[in-house]
Structure formats: C-alpha cells, structure tokens
Design an enzyme around this catalytic site. Structure first.
Site, PDB file in Angstrom:
ATOM      1  N   CYS A   1       0.831  -1.211   0.000  1.00 23.83           N
ATOM      2  CA  CYS A   1       0.000   0.000   0.000  1.00 23.83           C
ATOM      3  C   CYS A   1       0.869   1.267   0.000  1.00 23.83           C
ATOM      4  CB  CYS A   1      -0.916  -0.040   1.224  1.00 23.83           C
ATOM      5  SG  CYS A   1      -1.820   1.476   1.545  1.00 23.83           S
TER       6      CYS A   1
ATOM      7  N   CYS B   1       0.058   3.735   2.805  1.00 24.65           N
ATOM      8  CA  CYS B   1       0.552   3.190   4.081  1.00 24.65           C
ATOM      9  C   CYS B   1       2.034   3.507   4.249  1.00 24.65           C
ATOM     10  CB  CYS B   1       0.348   1.673   4.134  1.00 24.65           C
ATOM     11  SG  CYS B   1      -1.375   1.148   4.082  1.00 24.65           S
TER      12      CYS B   1
END
Length: 145
Positions: free
Chosen positions: A68, A71
C-alpha cells in the site's frame, strides 16, 4: 504511594507496572528492553489483544499492508508520533495480510486505517493517509496531548 500504569513490553509481551513519573523511559522487568522504544510497536495476531487490552495507556493501531503506497507514506508520521507521544500513547502497527483474523474482526476495508483503543475498546477510527498535524489534532480531541 505513587500512581502507576500497566504497560505491555513491545519485545516480550510482559505486562509491567510502571510509576507514572517513569512513563516514557521505563524498561521491561523481564527482558530489560525499553518499554517505549521511540518507534511503533509491531503487532501480530498472537499479541494484538494483549497489547490493546492490558495497556493502561491508549493504543493507536495503524492497520496497513506492505504493498500500500499511502501506508508507506504514513510510516514516517507514525515514527514521529511514537517519539512525540512516548509515555502517553502506545503507537503500534499491524500488517493486515499477516493478521487477517484481527483485520476481519475490526472490519478493515480500506488501508491505512488507524484505530484508537482505550481500556481494550475501540474509541475512534480514521482511514486514509493523513498529515501528522491532523493526527495530532485528532488525538488531542480524545484528550491525548
């Protein structure tokens, strides 16, 4: 007698009773590692409930995944929060793909998702990549300064 708090060791998982005046710089009575290492605590399925339920301090968990992009953008922010709130908040990370049962239990549908726990219960959650100032303001709204 001074007031104390229970703090779960990020290394061995032992629950330590620490005087309030030593929060932020205490060491584990079992493994002698710092209780507040100045970086997020890495959680897994086996230790998640212990850290969330047994810490007397609020616990902020970042549900994330290696693949991600947002993230990864949040990682430095979480490092900063772990240093800035040392002794007042436990900052932790849980990789959703390595802990699918915990992720499912909390209905994680998008990442990053940050959940604030207190006394073992979910208090609030935010999803998406956010700047440090916005996270700090959100925490302040929950009495964490």
């Amino acid at each position: 007698m001074s007031e104390s708090r229970h703090v779960v060791c990020p290394g061995c998982g032992a629950v330590n009773r620490l005087p309030v005046e030593r929060l932020g710089d205490g060491k584990c009575g079992r493994c002698r590692q710092p209780l507040f290492p100045g970086q997020p605590v890495t959680l897994d399925e086996a230790g998640f409930d212990r850290h969330v339920a047994r810490n007397d301090l609020p616990v902020l968990v970042d549900f994330w995944a290696e693949w991600c992009g947002p993230c990864k953008m949040m990682a430095p922010t979480f490092d900063q929060l772990a240093r800035e709130f040392r002794g007042r908040l436990v900052v932790a990370k849980l990789e959703t793909e390595r802990a699918p049962a915990v992720s499912a239990r909390f209905g994680i549908r998008s990442i990053p998702t940050m959940i604030l726990f207190s006394g073992g219960r979910e208090i609030d959650r935010l999803s998406g990549a956010l700047p440090a100032a916005q996270l700090t303001q959100w925490l302040a709204g929950h009495g964490i300064r």
